[in-house]
Scaffold this motif. Structure first.
Motif, mmCIF file in Angstrom:
data_model
loop_
_atom_site.group_PDB
_atom_site.id
_atom_site.type_symbol
_atom_site.label_atom_id
_atom_site.label_comp_id
_atom_site.label_asym_id
_atom_site.label_seq_id
_atom_site.Cartn_x
_atom_site.Cartn_y
_atom_site.Cartn_z
ATOM 1 N N HIS A 282 -6.456 13.862 -5.667
ATOM 2 C CA HIS A 282 -5.721 14.641 -4.664
ATOM 3 C C HIS A 282 -6.685 15.592 -3.966
ATOM 4 C CE1 HIS A 282 -5.614 18.276 -7.277
ATOM 5 N NE2 HIS A 282 -5.449 17.426 -8.275
ATOM 6 N N LEU B 160 -3.378 4.075 -1.371
ATOM 7 C CA LEU B 160 -3.649 3.319 -2.580
ATOM 8 C C LEU B 160 -3.281 1.868 -2.304
ATOM 9 C CD1 LEU B 160 -4.376 3.153 -5.605
ATOM 10 C CD2 LEU B 160 -1.984 3.685 -6.115
ATOM 11 N N LYS C 282 0.840 -1.186 0.000
ATOM 12 C CA LYS C 282 0.000 0.000 0.000
ATOM 13 C C LYS C 282 0.879 1.242 0.000
ATOM 14 C CE LYS C 282 -3.685 -2.198 2.732
ATOM 15 N NZ LYS C 282 -4.473 -2.133 3.987
ATOM 16 N N GLU D 287 -13.896 6.562 -1.476
ATOM 17 C CA GLU D 287 -13.202 5.441 -2.106
ATOM 18 C C GLU D 287 -13.403 5.598 -3.602
ATOM 19 O OE1 GLU D 287 -13.121 1.212 -0.301
ATOM 20 O OE2 GLU D 287 -14.644 1.152 -1.876
ATOM 21 N N TRP E 2 -10.293 14.971 -8.924
ATOM 22 C CA TRP E 2 -9.845 13.844 -9.740
ATOM 23 C C TRP E 2 -9.430 14.410 -11.092
ATOM 24 C CZ3 TRP E 2 -15.182 11.086 -8.980
ATOM 25 C CH2 TRP E 2 -15.354 10.774 -7.622
ATOM 26 N N ARG F 141 -4.688 8.880 3.649
ATOM 27 C CA ARG F 141 -4.915 8.541 2.249
ATOM 28 C C ARG F 141 -4.106 7.305 1.892
ATOM 29 N NH1 ARG F 141 -2.548 11.581 -1.216
ATOM 30 N NH2 ARG F 141 -1.041 12.431 0.275
ATOM 31 N N ASN G 68 4.133 10.683 -4.478
ATOM 32 C CA ASN G 68 3.283 9.539 -4.809
ATOM 33 C C ASN G 68 4.050 8.387 -5.457
ATOM 34 O OD1 ASN G 68 3.786 10.645 -7.322
ATOM 35 N ND2 ASN G 68 1.693 11.389 -7.619
ATOM 36 N N LEU H 164 -2.813 10.286 -6.111
ATOM 37 C CA LEU H 164 -2.627 8.856 -6.338
ATOM 38 C C LEU H 164 -3.337 8.442 -7.624
ATOM 39 C CD1 LEU H 164 -2.972 7.687 -2.655
ATOM 40 C CD2 LEU H 164 -0.915 7.609 -4.077
ATOM 41 N N TYR I 138 -8.274 3.471 -4.361
ATOM 42 C CA TYR I 138 -7.831 4.629 -3.590
ATOM 43 C C TYR I 138 -8.847 4.901 -2.487
ATOM 44 C CZ TYR I 138 -7.857 9.633 -2.458
ATOM 45 O OH TYR I 138 -7.901 10.845 -1.806
ATOM 46 N N ARG I 139 -8.343 5.259 -1.303
ATOM 47 C CA ARG I 139 -9.239 5.562 -0.190
ATOM 48 C C ARG I 139 -8.673 6.721 0.620
ATOM 49 N NH1 ARG I 139 -12.713 1.502 3.563
ATOM 50 N NH2 ARG I 139 -13.054 2.869 5.349
ATOM 51 N N LEU J 76 -5.015 6.145 -10.682
ATOM 52 C CA LEU J 76 -5.872 5.001 -10.966
ATOM 53 C C LEU J 76 -6.042 4.903 -12.480
ATOM 54 C CD1 LEU J 76 -8.540 5.979 -8.340
ATOM 55 C CD2 LEU J 76 -7.170 3.904 -8.157
#
Length: 781
Positions: free
Chosen positions: A31, A124, A5, A146, A39, A122, A659, A19, A131-132, A21
């Motif tokens: 962020h 990943l 993680k 999430e 996003w 935060r 990151n 992060l 991502y959370r 995705l």
């Protein structure tokens, strides 16, 4: 595996702390903090520019022959002047991949405010690609969220809930902000936004051309209200809420059916529900990710936030599991950026970018002089062969486009591409000969087809894809290359050694970039000719071509050692104008090629080592992410785990954003700021795999470059050439156990330390080894 993680305490202050995705086409970098989140959304086909035919005043063979005479006569200035007139393309509407839009979430219904994010954690999760952002304590009740990028449903999907798990605690506004001038968004229904846009810009095209996009956002809330206000969707006092984002472009879609696709996907996702989308996403992702496990030993730092771990690494503290995390992060980014059905392969920024590179002379495009290849260097060994497929298809299209370029510029048959390419099939030389006249750029990227075949041994792929594409490349070089009048060798040229320059015997008053027969070209052509000759025989095809190839192979120049003890970068032993240059292209024969090996060519191996150590010592050496990755991989091939580790340690500790995305420093190639470039992540992952397992030159080599810092560990699921899989366990720096599993008949040599054992396995067979087997010189079990 636990610990895989990326974890952070506190908010992300912008994109470079966000992060990433992705689902192979749709990307996002999340962020923000307690007051809001953004996003940054990208889409792989959202390109400016358009296809344009090659245009050159060159008369083909006659002009190329005249240029060559100038270089043979030592008149480099006149040769380069002629090349600048005849072998230099206009940039035209080359284009670039652009950021699409920002999805902006403002919590509490207002605009984002200055935010300390107390209690915000935060992360990943690489195991699930989710991502959370959450709150460590109920005393800091913010909105938890999430976010995932679903490949099965082709949407971004998010869940938002109260950090204190209180009813009615979710209030936020969502709006869309375009990243290009031509972007319009509107409320399109209850809890829905729709947008249209076009990928236009004026740095890399004329501002009028680019793909069209249409997208949709759908919000579903449990409890509370959902309403529209000032072009945004506002959720008030919900128990929880779900957001679904979809986009589609008209790239390679000539009919109009694409225009409604995104709206349909967003509605379908809302009907399916977040829980079902999440479950399908995890199952789909783990079918790829879970194939490989990596454990290099935990020093106790794995529980620390990532920023603390990289700081400690810079200070010299051991954190072996951080390297395992970096390796798995590279695999994660590969899955996120390139899936079997991706329309385009990954560019310089993978499928993500914050727009910084688009403002520079270079952009989010396909650099064919190592960077795009490096994006895919770890793919086969890291057991992600399916993720290689978009590049295979792209090379097929590049080969087709390159036929016109081969004829226009050189009067030759077959196909050619040079240093840069784009979504539109650009294959001409670049717009300045000093870096743009790399005549083997297309061959370099096409070499990935050969690599894909050597790992998987897919005969259909060889017959239908790899051989046809590479055969036409071989036909070009057979037609284009010429015999050197002094040496009698078959050489390319005029061409450059990316992107370096040299001094001739005349002195250092002026440097040059073009010459006949650079080492990089000759190494690539040799691999091409040998592969095509072998494939031709295997397929029972093109006997006459096979004989021509074998005759040509006998005329290719040998690799040569220069007066300084290093491997010559050019056919002649020129003086290096930039001994600190970031490119190491002439070492291709060591990595990723295998014409140089410590066992087979010890003299050339030492010359390669000399080249590496000389560049490392130079005070002017540029800190470049891909150079550090290449240093590590090359030292791994030389079985120098200590130096490979040092390069990776510097890459992770000094050339990564918070990151863990690698970057190119401001000032390099005109960059105005530190810019994310994905090849460091992928190249670093490939180098780690090379340190643990190598399969080339007819051997499988176990732990060839294990550094002292990784004393105990295990890796399972790595692939070896010949359609085999290898599991490894080591303790106290020594092999404890290895297992090789064959998915096709395997005849190879397995090497560990100074010992080598022959292995023969049938399809489905396995063989286990331990250190004692090698010490005894015989096979175990």
């Amino acid at each position: 595996m636990s610990g895989m993680k990326l974890t952070f305490n506190g908010p992300a202050d912008g994109w470079k702390q966000g992060l990433p995705l992705g689902n192979g086409r749709l990307g996002a970098v999340a962020h923000g903090g307690a007051a809001g989140e953004t996003w940054c959304v990208t889409e792989a086909t959202y390109w400016s520019g358009r296809a344009e035919p090659p245009a050159t005043p060159s008369r083909g063979k006659a002009d190329v022959a005249a240029m060559r005479e100038l270089f043979y006569a030592g008149d480099y200035a006149a040769g380069e002047e002629m090349a600048s007139r005849l072998l230099q393309a206009e940039k035209g509407n080359f284009g670039t991949n652009l950021s699409l839009c920002d999805v902006v979430l403002s919590f509490g219904g207002g605009a984002p405010s200055e935010d300390a994010g107390a209690g915000l954690v935060r992360g990943l999760n690489l195991e699930e690609a989710i991502y959370r952002a959450d709150f460590a304590s109920p005393a800091s009740p913010g909105i938890s969220r999430e976010l995932l990028a679903s490949h099965p449903d082709n949407v971004l999907a998010a869940r938002l809930w109260s950090g204190a798990d209180s009813a009615g605690g979710v209030t936020f506004a969502l709006r869309l902000e375009g990243r290009t001038d031509r972007f319009e968004a509107e409320v399109s229904g209850e809890g829905a936004l729709a947008f249209t846009s076009q990928a236009t810009e004026t740095m890399h095209s004329d501002g009028t051309c680019g793909v069209l996009a249409r997208g949709a956002v759908k919000i579903v809330a449990r409890g509370g209200t959902v309403a529209a206000a000032d072009g945004a969707i506002v959720v008030d006092d919900a128990d929880e809420a779900y957001v679904y984002f979809a986009v589609e472009t008209d790239y390679l879609q000539p009919d109009g059916s694409w225009a409604q696709a995104a709206a349909g996907r967003a509605e379908a996702a809302a009907a399916k529900g977040y829980a079902a989308i999440r479950a399908a996403h995890i199952a789909d992702y783990r079918a790829l990710y879970a194939r490989v496990e990596a454990d290099f030993g935990d020093s106790g730092a794995s529980a620390l936030p990532l920023g603390e771990r990289t700081r400690r690494l810079r200070e010299g503290h051991d954190d072996p599991q951080l390297f395992a995390l970096f390796f798995q992060y590279g695999r994660y980014l590969t899955i996120a950026g390139s899936r079997a059905d991706s329309v385009l392969p990954m560019h310089l920024q993978g499928i993500w970018n914050d727009g910084e590179a688009n403002r520079m002379a270079w952009s989010c495009d396909y650099h064919l002089d190592v960077n795009t290849e490096m994006n895919y260097y770890p793919t086969e060994a890291a057991n992600l062969a399916e993720c290689h497929a978009p590049l295979m298809r792209y090379v097929e299209r590049l080969a087709e486009a390159g036929r016109a370029t081969a004829q226009a510029y050189y009067g030759s048959v077959g196909w050619v591409a040079h240093v840069f390419s784009n979504a539109w099939g650009f294959t001409s030389p670049g717009w300045h000969y000093s870096w743009g006249l790399n005549v083997t750029g297309g061959l370099w990227i096409a070499n990935q087809l050969r690599l894909h075949y050597e790992y998987g041994l897919d005969e259909r792929f060889l017959r239908d894809t790899a051989y046809p594409v590479l055969k036409e490349a071989a036909r070009f070089y057979l037609d284009y290359m010429t015999v050197h009048p002094e040496y009698g060798w078959l050489v390319t040229g005029p061409s450059n050694s990316p992107e370096n320059s040299f001094y001739t015997e005349g002195g250092a008053e002026r440097s040059y970039t073009l010459s006949m027969g650079p080492t990089m070209d000759q190494s690539l052509v040799r691999d091409l000719f040998e592969f095509c000759a072998s494939a031709s025989e295997r397929l029972g095809a093109d006997e006459a071509l096979r004989e021509r190839l074998r005759e040509a192979i006998a005329l290719l120049p040998p690799l040569r050692v220069g007066a300084n003890g290093g491997l010559q970068e050019w056919l002649m032993d020129y003086g290096e104008a930039q001994p600190d240059h970031r490119h190491l292209s002439h070492l291709y024969a060591l990595y990723p090629g295998n014409q140089i090996t410590p066992q087979g060519t010890p003299e050339l191996s030492e010359a390669a080592r000399k080249t590496l150590t000389s560049r490392m010592r130079d005070e002017g050496l540029e800190d470049v992410e891909f150079t550090l990755a290449l240093f590590a991989a090359n030292f791994a091939r030389l079985h120098d785990g200590g130096r490979a580790y040092d390069q990776l340690s510097y890459l992770i500790g000094e050339l990564c954003f918070d990151n863990l995305l690698t970057y190119s420093k401001a000032g390099i190639a005109g960059a105005e700021t530190n810019i994310f470039v994905a090849d460091g992540n992928f190249g670093g992952a490939a180098a780690i795999a090379e340190m643990i397992l190598q399969s080339h030159a007819g051997e499988i080599h176990l732990l060839p470059a294990l550094p002292e810092q990784w004393r105990t560990g295990r890796m399972t699921g790595l692939r070896a050439k010949g359609n085999a899989q290898v599991d490894l366990v080591w303790r106290d720096g020594e092999l404890a156990e290895a297992a090789i599993h064959a998915f096709a008949p395997l005849r190879t040599v397995v090497r560990y330390g100074g010992q080598a054992l022959p292995v023969a396995l049938e399809t489905g067979g396995s063989r286990r080894f331990d250190r004692a087997a090698f010490l005894a010189g015989e096979q175990a079990r």
